[in-house]
Design a protein around this motif. Structure first.
Motif, PDB file in Angstrom:
ATOM      1  N   ALA A  97       0.668 -15.259   3.189  1.00  0.00           N
ATOM      2  CA  ALA A  97       0.900 -15.463   1.757  1.00  0.00           C
ATOM      3  C   ALA A  97      -0.270 -14.887   0.967  1.00  0.00           C
ATOM      4  N   GLY A  98      -1.469 -15.051   1.515  1.00  0.00           N
ATOM      5  CA  GLY A  98      -2.651 -14.500   0.851  1.00  0.00           C
ATOM      6  C   GLY A  98      -2.609 -12.977   0.799  1.00  0.00           C
ATOM      7  N   VAL A  99      -2.097 -12.368   1.871  1.00  0.00           N
ATOM      8  CA  VAL A  99      -1.966 -10.902   1.899  1.00  0.00           C
ATOM      9  C   VAL A  99      -1.020 -10.444   0.798  1.00  0.00           C
ATOM     10  N   LEU A 100       0.131 -11.128   0.714  1.00  0.00           N
ATOM     11  CA  LEU A 100       1.139 -10.763  -0.280  1.00  0.00           C
ATOM     12  C   LEU A 100       0.559 -10.846  -1.693  1.00  0.00           C
ATOM     13  N   ALA A 101      -0.191 -11.909  -1.953  1.00  0.00           N
ATOM     14  CA  ALA A 101      -0.768 -12.096  -3.285  1.00  0.00           C
ATOM     15  C   ALA A 101      -1.923 -11.129  -3.512  1.00  0.00           C
ATOM     16  N   GLY A 102      -2.818 -11.037  -2.510  1.00  0.00           N
ATOM     17  CA  GLY A 102      -4.009 -10.213  -2.683  1.00  0.00           C
ATOM     18  C   GLY A 102      -3.700  -8.743  -2.814  1.00  0.00           C
ATOM     19  N   ALA A 103      -2.572  -8.313  -2.232  1.00  0.00           N
ATOM     20  CA  ALA A 103      -2.239  -6.885  -2.268  1.00  0.00           C
ATOM     21  C   ALA A 103      -1.634  -6.465  -3.597  1.00  0.00           C
ATOM     22  N   HIS A 156       4.905   8.600   0.296  1.00  0.00           N
ATOM     23  CA  HIS A 156       6.211   7.942   0.321  1.00  0.00           C
ATOM     24  C   HIS A 156       5.998   6.483  -0.089  1.00  0.00           C
ATOM     25  N   PRO A 157       6.703   6.009  -1.150  1.00  0.00           N
ATOM     26  CA  PRO A 157       6.376   4.690  -1.702  1.00  0.00           C
ATOM     27  C   PRO A 157       6.390   3.550  -0.680  1.00  0.00           C
ATOM     28  N   LEU A 158       7.347   3.568   0.244  1.00  0.00           N
ATOM     29  CA  LEU A 158       7.424   2.451   1.187  1.00  0.00           C
ATOM     30  C   LEU A 158       6.254   2.482   2.168  1.00  0.00           C
ATOM     31  N   LYS A 159       5.898   3.673   2.649  1.00  0.00           N
ATOM     32  CA  LYS A 159       4.766   3.765   3.575  1.00  0.00           C
ATOM     33  C   LYS A 159       3.455   3.495   2.843  1.00  0.00           C
ATOM     34  N   VAL A 160       3.386   3.927   1.595  1.00  0.00           N
ATOM     35  CA  VAL A 160       2.197   3.649   0.790  1.00  0.00           C
ATOM     36  C   VAL A 160       2.035   2.131   0.626  1.00  0.00           C
ATOM     37  N   ALA A 161       3.144   1.434   0.329  1.00  0.00           N
ATOM     38  CA  ALA A 161       3.090  -0.015   0.169  1.00  0.00           C
ATOM     39  C   ALA A 161       2.624  -0.674   1.462  1.00  0.00           C
ATOM     40  N   PHE A 179      -4.287  -2.942   4.111  1.00  0.00           N
ATOM     41  CA  PHE A 179      -5.637  -3.080   3.585  1.00  0.00           C
ATOM     42  C   PHE A 179      -5.909  -4.528   3.156  1.00  0.00           C
ATOM     43  N   ALA A 180      -4.926  -5.119   2.464  1.00  0.00           N
ATOM     44  CA  ALA A 180      -5.098  -6.504   2.031  1.00  0.00           C
ATOM     45  C   ALA A 180      -5.227  -7.436   3.234  1.00  0.00           C
ATOM     46  N   PHE A 181      -4.483  -7.130   4.279  1.00  0.00           N
ATOM     47  CA  PHE A 181      -4.549  -7.935   5.490  1.00  0.00           C
ATOM     48  C   PHE A 181      -5.951  -7.878   6.101  1.00  0.00           C
TER      49      PHE A 181
END
Lengths: 486, 326
Positions: free
Chosen positions: B11-17, B238-243, B249-251
């Motif tokens: 959850a922290g990864v999702l928020a921090g990213a 590519h947007p999906l690979k970039v995401a 990185f956030a992880f």
């Protein structure tokens, strides 16, 4: 749609490419625009298609004065153009390329309807184009077919084709010509730009000949070819004399050499070239000739197989080692691989000095430059940057920079983009070198050039060496078929 | 680690990213159109400062984010006009802007340093938040996090499913050909620079009003712009690979916290800095996949080849080269 051009002028910087061109084309005809390289044909067509803005002059469609200063405007008027180098998007798919540039605005894209339209057009014209393939996998001819279908789907009424038979196979050319005749019969006006008489003769109803930016004459079918040639060149050129084929010791030996590169790479190539020979490499662009030359120049490494150059097994890929042994490579992309655009002729001389000192001897470099300019008749001075020289003069400069006694000379399309006169001059110099016991291997897109100057021709198709012939006892038709893979 | 901890980390990864996702999507759009906006790092800081200032003085988070987006678009407009219409070096203009915006942010933001201000509160999705596991992982975030996920999907859809997206990719590949088809490459590049810049600006707001609330020197968003630029390359435009790269990185960043408690003897700075060299390592590995030898080896192994194809990406062909009409 009737077309009339009145007094069209176009300047590119100091170059006056079109000098007052008048022309009339009747609706429903195929009209040829004939002329040597640099006669101003492409410029005139780009002016008409709005890709390049004209300096002055008027354009009339069906008697009405129109303005074509952008391609968008020209599209709206029903003018479409097939460019000489396909202006498309290689990394996108066939369908994406087909969909790009439709006049109705808005963000939506009905991919299914577009795919259906493309499939229907393909069926109509007997072309085979898969909508979801990447354009990179298509041949130049197929890319041209796609672009033609796209223009037709935009319902153009005036279609311009700039050198459409460059780089396509014979069956593709026949298919294209069939389609063009059909379109003219259906009332479309077509302009066919070419420097090939055979194309004009087999397709056009009338022709306008350009020479040095001006109209040098007009003719309606049936054409008198001698007269057309006179209008194009002024005088009829005679082919150069040819000596007996030399057969010294082998200077270039390939044994089952395989390497990557270009579109098809090069597979299992075994060949031997002897001293003093002039060998032409024929084939569609990217069929393996480029890889062959780069292997022999030590610029590419074979994945498999062996390579013996000048009797020694040099380290593959060690270009400098090859150079020291006497191998010279002159690439086709003059400003990308051969010359440095912003450096002057004198600076090029200083760069290629065989025994350079740390401090540059500018006086010496200027003297060398002056000698070479005189000997190779380069139009420029010691302090002219290479980028400002014309194509022919760049090629002369490249040749003048060659080491004094080359043993194996590798040339990639040595006269590409050159007028006939400079091309012949360059060949005269090259033949003189060959008499001096150098071996020449060159590639060319023009079969005529290979037939005129080579002793032997190697035909490449799809990455393989498919034919090895003596040019004296083979004819053009046979070669053309081999190039197309038949 | 027990289940709860894993969920908390994810959850922290999702928020921090979320800020990096916004910034990388913005830059992906800009670069797909053939323009490089190198000013990201400075833009994020300046937008973060302005967002906090506006939100504090006006008492409205919405106005704060709006101001951040405008700042981002404004800076992108400078890059776009200088690079596209005036034919200047996009790299030089972008780099100077980076330095200027960073200093400007510190200078103008000084009076607002280390004061209390508004911040984005979590907005649990009614109903869904009570789902076991998924509830706490996905549905108890702030509006910004939902927005960042929506931006990924929208960017992909826009680029690959709409006519404008197709024209944008075409201009990034071959502006001459696009011009010949009646598309105006310059206008399209400028418009998408503005759109991309606005997203980068939002990323700044996401820092100062979201995951690193407040303003100060350092703010905590320093270096993120450069990382975002690297992630766009990592993801092969590519947007999906970039995401995916942004989440990776956030992880790595979030992972530092549990790792630190496991190895207290290692200085905390090591874990803070580790994600940056790890990102470079990942880029190097990705670069290796372009090697001829590896490609040839993969050609003989269909499965490896498929994998290799899927992680390879190529820069838009006309990236960074201004378009000039004949």
């Amino acid at each position: 749609m009737d077309l009339e051009l009145r007094d069209i002028h176009k300047h590119y910087g100091t170059v006056h490419a079109n000098r007052g061109i008048h022309m009339r084309v009747a609706s429903g005809t195929i009209h040829g625009i004939l002329g040597e390289n640099g006669a101003g044909k492409s410029t005139l067509m780009k002016v008409l298609s709005g890709y390049a803005a004209r300096t002055s002059g008027d354009i009339f469609l069906d008697g009405r004065a129109v303005d074509t200063t952008t391609p968008a405007q020209a599209n709206r008027l029903g003018i479409g153009m097939l460019y000489q180098d396909p202006l498309d998007f290689p990394s996108l798919t066939v369908l994406d390329n087909f969909s790009l540039g439709r006049p109705n605005r808005g963000g939506g894209l009905n991919r299914r309807a577009l795919a259906e339209e493309l499939t229907r057009l393909c069926r109509d014209f007997d072309f085979d184009l898969e909508p979801e393939r990447s354009l990179e996998q298509l041949t130049v001819g197929e890319r041209q077919q796609l672009e033609l279908l796209r223009l037709l789907s935009l319902e153009v009424k005036l279609l311009i084709l700039d050198e459409p038979t460059t780089g396509i196979s014979t069956p593709q050319k026949e298919k294209l010509f069939g389609a063009l005749r059909r379109l003219a019969a259906a009332g479309m006006t077509l302009l066919l730009v070419s420097h090939k008489l055979e194309d004009i003769e087999s397709l056009c109803h009338a022709v306008t000949v350009l020479r040095q930016g001006r109209v040098s004459g007009e003719m309606t079918a049936p054409f008198q070819l001698d007269e057309l040639v006179n209008l194009m060149f002024g005088t009829i050129p005679a082919p150069p004399p040819r000596g007996a084929v030399a057969s010294g010791e082998p200077v270039l030996l390939l044994h089952e050499a395989t390497a990557g590169g270009d579109r098809a790479g090069l597979g299992n190539c075994t060949v031997s070239v002897r001293r003093g020979q002039v060998v032409g490499l024929a084939g569609l662009e990217g069929s393996g000739q480029g890889v062959f030359l780069r292997l022999a120049a030590g610029l590419a490494k074979p994945v498999r197989g062996s390579l013996t150059v000048l009797g020694t097994q040099l380290k593959p890929g060690d270009h400098h080692g090859f150079r020291d042994a006497g191998v010279v490579f002159v690439p086709t992309a003059r400003l990308d691989e051969g010359l440095v655009g912003s450096l002057t002729i004198a600076e090029h001389c200083a760069l290629t000095e065989p025994h350079p000192s740390f401090r540059i001897d500018w006086q010496g470099a200027a003297n060398t430059a002056a000698q070479r300019i005189a000997r190779f008749r380069i139009q420029g001075s010691a302090d002219t940057p290479a980028a400002l020289l014309s194509g022919g003069n760049q090629q002369r400069l490249l040749l003048s920079l060659m080491p004094a006694r080359p043993r194996l000379l590798l040339l990639e399309q040595p006269t590409r983009g050159l007028d006939l006169e400079p091309a012949r001059w360059i060949w005269a110099q090259l033949r003189a070198l060959c008499a001096d016991a150098a071996t020449i291997v060159f590639s060319s897109a023009e079969l005529d050039e290979i037939m005129a100057f080579a002793d032997r021709v190697l035909v490449f198709y799809n990455g393989s060496l498919v034919r090895d012939l003596d040019t004296r006892d083979s004819d053009l038709d046979d070669l053309a078929r081999a190039i197309a893979g038949k | 680690m027990d289940d709860l901890n894993v969920l908390a980390v994810l959850a922290g990864v999702l928020a921090g990213a979320s800020p990096i996702v916004l910034a990388t999507m913005g830059e992906t759009i800009t670069e797909k159109a053939g323009l490089i906006n190198l000013s990201l790092d400075g833009t994020i800081l300046l937008a973060a400062m302005v967002a906090f200032l506006v939100a504090h003085d006006a008492g409205s988070l919405g106005l704060g984010f709006l101001a951040a987006a405008l700042v981002g678009a404004g800076i992108a407009a400078v890059v776009g006009i200088a690079g596209v219409y005036m034919g200047q070096s996009q790299v030089a203009v972008g780099f100077v802007l980076t330095l200027m915006c960073r200093d400007l942010a510190y200078f103008l933001g000084n009076p607002y340093s280390r004061i209390q201000g508004p911040r984005l509160a979590p907005l649990p999705v009614p109903g869904l938040e009570r789902l076991p596991l998924l509830g706490s992982l996905l549905f108890r975030h702030s509006l910004l996090v939902y927005l960042s996920v929506a931006v990924i999907a929208t960017t992909w859809w826009y680029l690959y499913r709409t006519r404008w997206g197709l024209e944008l990719r075409a201009v990034g590949e071959n502006p001459q050909a696009a011009h010949a088809r009646g598309i105006d490459p310059k206008r399209l590049q400028l418009l998408h620079a503005l759109l991309g810049g606005a997203l980068v600006g939002l990323a700044g707001g996401a820092f100062s009003l979201g995951i690193k609330p407040g303003w100060g020197r350092p703010q905590g968003a320093e270096g993120m712009g450069w990382i975002a630029l690297a992630i766009v390359i990592f993801g092969g435009w590519h947007p999906l690979k970039v995401a995916l790269g942004a989440y990776l990185f956030a992880f790595l960043q979030v992972l530092g916290i549990p790792l630190q408690s496991w190895w207290p003897s290692v200085p905390a700075q090591v874990f803070q800095v580790a994600p940056f060299p790890l990102m470079i390592l990942a880029l190097l590995l990705l670069g290796l996949t372009q090697k001829d030898t590896l490609q040839r080896w993969a050609d003989a192994h269909p499965r490896v080849r498929k994998l290799l194809r899927s992680i390879q990406g190529r820069a838009p062909r006309a990236l960074g080269r201004p378009y000039r009409q004949e």
